[in-house]
Design an enzyme around this catalytic site. Structure first.
Site, PDB file in Angstrom:
ATOM      1  N   LYS A   1      35.767  28.100  20.103  1.00 47.45           N
ATOM      2  CA  LYS A   1      36.847  28.776  20.838  1.00 47.45           C
ATOM      3  C   LYS A   1      36.464  29.003  22.295  1.00 47.45           C
ATOM      4  O   LYS A   1      37.219  28.675  23.209  1.00 47.45           O
ATOM      5  CB  LYS A   1      37.159  30.125  20.183  1.00 47.45           C
ATOM      6  N   ASN A   2      35.285  29.587  22.501  1.00 49.83           N
ATOM      7  CA  ASN A   2      34.947  29.983  23.868  1.00 49.83           C
ATOM      8  C   ASN A   2      34.659  28.789  24.782  1.00 49.83           C
ATOM      9  O   ASN A   2      34.730  28.924  26.005  1.00 49.83           O
ATOM     10  CB  ASN A   2      33.774  30.976  23.865  1.00 49.83           C
TER      11      ASN A   2
ATOM     12  N   ARG B   1      42.189  37.064  27.572  1.00 52.71           N
ATOM     13  CA  ARG B   1      41.101  37.269  28.503  1.00 52.71           C
ATOM     14  C   ARG B   1      40.748  35.983  29.259  1.00 52.71           C
ATOM     15  O   ARG B   1      40.536  35.985  30.459  1.00 52.71           O
ATOM     16  CB  ARG B   1      39.880  37.754  27.705  1.00 52.71           C
TER      17      ARG B   1
ATOM     18  N   CYS C   1      40.410  41.010  24.008  1.00 51.50           N
ATOM     19  CA  CYS C   1      39.901  42.050  23.108  1.00 51.50           C
ATOM     20  C   CYS C   1      39.586  43.307  23.898  1.00 51.50           C
ATOM     21  O   CYS C   1      39.081  43.242  25.024  1.00 51.50           O
ATOM     22  CB  CYS C   1      38.639  41.576  22.405  1.00 51.50           C
TER      23      CYS C   1
ATOM     24  N   ARG D   1      36.681  45.728  31.224  1.00 58.63           N
ATOM     25  CA  ARG D   1      36.279  44.321  31.352  1.00 58.63           C
ATOM     26  C   ARG D   1      36.470  43.889  32.804  1.00 58.63           C
ATOM     27  O   ARG D   1      37.474  43.283  33.170  1.00 58.63           O
ATOM     28  CB  ARG D   1      37.072  43.448  30.379  1.00 58.63           C
ATOM     29  N   PRO D   2      35.491  44.220  33.642  1.00 59.30           N
ATOM     30  CA  PRO D   2      35.646  43.967  35.079  1.00 59.30           C
ATOM     31  C   PRO D   2      35.557  42.484  35.431  1.00 59.30           C
ATOM     32  O   PRO D   2      35.018  41.683  34.658  1.00 59.30           O
ATOM     33  CB  PRO D   2      34.464  44.725  35.692  1.00 59.30           C
TER      34      PRO D   2
ATOM     35  N   ASP E   1      34.559  41.847  38.811  1.00 58.92           N
ATOM     36  CA  ASP E   1      33.962  41.954  40.146  1.00 58.92           C
ATOM     37  C   ASP E   1      33.008  40.797  40.453  1.00 58.92           C
ATOM     38  O   ASP E   1      32.961  40.308  41.587  1.00 58.92           O
ATOM     39  CB  ASP E   1      33.234  43.305  40.298  1.00 58.92           C
ATOM     40  N   GLN E   2      32.263  40.340  39.443  1.00 69.38           N
ATOM     41  CA  GLN E   2      31.298  39.261  39.707  1.00 69.38           C
ATOM     42  C   GLN E   2      31.999  37.918  39.937  1.00 69.38           C
ATOM     43  O   GLN E   2      31.524  37.086  40.703  1.00 69.38           O
ATOM     44  CB  GLN E   2      30.290  39.136  38.556  1.00 69.38           C
TER      45      GLN E   2
ATOM     46  N   ASP F   1      29.173  38.908  19.934  1.00 65.72           N
ATOM     47  CA  ASP F   1      30.325  38.507  19.115  1.00 65.72           C
ATOM     48  C   ASP F   1      29.980  38.387  17.634  1.00 65.72           C
ATOM     49  O   ASP F   1      30.857  38.090  16.817  1.00 65.72           O
ATOM     50  CB  ASP F   1      30.906  37.178  19.640  1.00 65.72           C
TER      51      ASP F   1
ATOM     52  N   ARG G   1      43.601  34.761  16.242  1.00 62.73           N
ATOM     53  CA  ARG G   1      43.328  34.321  17.620  1.00 62.73           C
ATOM     54  C   ARG G   1      42.116  33.400  17.663  1.00 62.73           C
ATOM     55  O   ARG G   1      42.005  32.561  18.563  1.00 62.73           O
ATOM     56  CB  ARG G   1      43.006  35.534  18.498  1.00 62.73           C
TER      57      ARG G   1
END
Ligand code: UD1
Length: 426
Positions: free
Chosen positions: A22-23, A93, A117, A122-123, A125-126, A305, A397
């Site tokens: 998935k990822n 996401r 999720c 869940r920033p 910024d990076q 995960d 999902r």
């Protein structure tokens, strides 16, 4: 409402085939935007998250053809406007990867702030720091992140935290930038390597993926390609954990055993027997499991995960175990659900202390997120009695044919539809 109903107690036997990752798929599909030609992607898992990201590209103008259950052909040349609106991306996401892909292709991206999720803040910024160092500016307007650049120029980017998402996004933005980009403190997950291999198959020059320094020499254009996605490390780990919980003997096929090392090591510590072959692992569990401690870490550490799934097994292991969630701030929501089944778990911040009980009892529970849902199935398989799992959309999902696959290895599991009190099974 749809539920998964599990009657616990069956040992698992036979073999199960793991789907594509998935990822990796949710990074590779947006990456197709960068191509000037048609990409055929094989071993795609047939799951909600992947269908959603493909639909987003389709609505943006890409032509998507499903060749078969696991192969998509994507022609991104119809995408003219680099805009992904809130309605399209709010549930996902990984839609944030459109930021890097659209920026890399069009020097401009407008993408709604991502969902996915819920396990704490869940920033991004990076991700934005990386784009900035390459020469882009951004602002947030009406829930959309708007990013633009006159040109993108390769540079040194040091990520302050090891972030999969930021690593992916910077790779996507840098692959067609001018000159060399170096990402330091990069994430090393198998799906990062898979994305790099995919980009290289389109003509990119990405080196070092899988180590913490990735070097990208920008290229002018990327061509169409045919590419096959790696097997899903977390789906494989989930089935391994299920056998550990329910007992039995199952061959888990279409895996890369190297990607499973941290999971294999923990299960062995608990007394599970695991035999490794070229592209499969056999998992055998007899007798009671032993306690162990687990700390989640970026790859090659134990994956966050897999944290809910391992906690579900430790709930009935012999002794007290400590699970330390070191990646996310708030990933123990599911503990409440395991407690309904009789688990004895206390949570203090990022630590869960699990006192193994003799057995769990079936109960009505919720899938509070994707992997938490998988943990509910695992717990239910080893429990006495019937567990009804609600909110299974989270599970679907990320797990292809989850009910069918578990049933095929002997689990008593079914999907049930309830409508105004009436119930029918499928
Ligand atoms: C990805 C996975 C998710 C997994 C996670 C960690 C996908 C689609 N999702 O999520 O399943 O749980 O990796 O393995 O691949 N962080 C920042 N700033 C940023 C980005 C991240 O502080 O800009 C922090 C996060 O709050 C978190 C940590 O870094 O504490 C790791 O996050 P990250 O690796 O970015 O996770 P995702 O890519 O969102």
């Amino acid at each position: 409402m749809e539920k998964i109903v599990v009657n616990g107690g069956n040992k698992l036997h036979g073999s199960v085939k793991i789907s594509g990752a998935k990822n990796a798929a949710v990074a590779i599909i947006p990456a197709v935007v960068l191509s000037d030609g048609v990409c055929r992607i094989e071993n795609i898992p047939n799951i909600q998250d992947v269908n959603l990201i493909a639909e987003i590209l389709h609505k943006m103008g890409a032509k998507i053809s499903r060749i078969n259950k696991t192969t998509l052909e994507i022609d991104p040349r119809g995408i003219r406007e680099p805009v992904a609106a809130y309605d399209l991306v709010r549930h996902m996401r990984a839609s944030s990867y459109l930021m890097g892909a659209l920026l890399g292709k069009f020097l401009r991206a407008e993408v709604a702030l991502p969902g996915g999720c819920d396990f704490g803040v869940r920033p991004v910024d990076q991700h934005l720091k990386g784009f900035g160092i390459l020469g882009a500016t951004h602002n947030v307007e009406g829930g959309m992140i708007k990013i633009k650049a006159d040109r993108l120029v390769g540079n040194h980017i040091y990520l302050d935290v090891v972030s999969v998402g930021a690593t992916v996004n910077v790779m996507l933005a840098a692959v067609k930038a001018e000159g060399r980009t170096t990402i330091e403190n990069a994430a090393k997950e198998p799906h990062i390597v898979d994305l790099a291999n995919f980009l290289n198959s389109m003509g990119a020059d990405v080196r070092g993926a899988g180590t913490d320094v990735i070097k990208i020499n920008g290229v002018k254009s990327l061509r169409g390609t045919t590419y096959s996605i790696i097997p899903d490390q977390i789906e494989a780990g989930t089935y391994m954990a299920a056998v550990a919980c329910a007992g039995g003997n199952v061959l888990i096929e279409n895996v890369i055993p190297k990607h499973l090392e941290s999971i294999t090591a923990k299960l062995r510590e608990m007394g599970v027997k695991i035999e490794e072959y070229d592209d499969s692992v056999r998992v055998i569990r007899e007798g009671r499991l032993r306690r162990c401690n687990v700390k989640t870490m970026p790859h090659p550490g134990f994956p966050t995960d897999m944290q809910p799934q391992i906690a579900a097994i430790l709930a009935t292991a012999d002794g007290t175990s400590i699970v330390n969630e070191a990646v996310w701030d708030n990933r123990f929501k599911y503990v409440e659900e395991l407690r309904r089944m009789g688990a004895v778990i206390s949570v203090d911040g990022k630590l869960a202390v699990i006192e193994g009980v003799d057995h769990l009892e079936g109960a009505p529970v919720k899938a509070t997120d994707l992997r938490a849902g998988a943990a509910m199935i695992i717990a239910a398989l080893g429990a006495k009695g019937t567990t009804r799992i609600e909110d299974i959309r989270h599970i679907e999902r990320g797990y292809e044919d989850v009910v069918e696959k578990f049933a095929s290895i002997g689990a008593d599991i079914k999907r049930v539809y309830t409508n105004d009190g009436a119930t029918r099974t499928a």
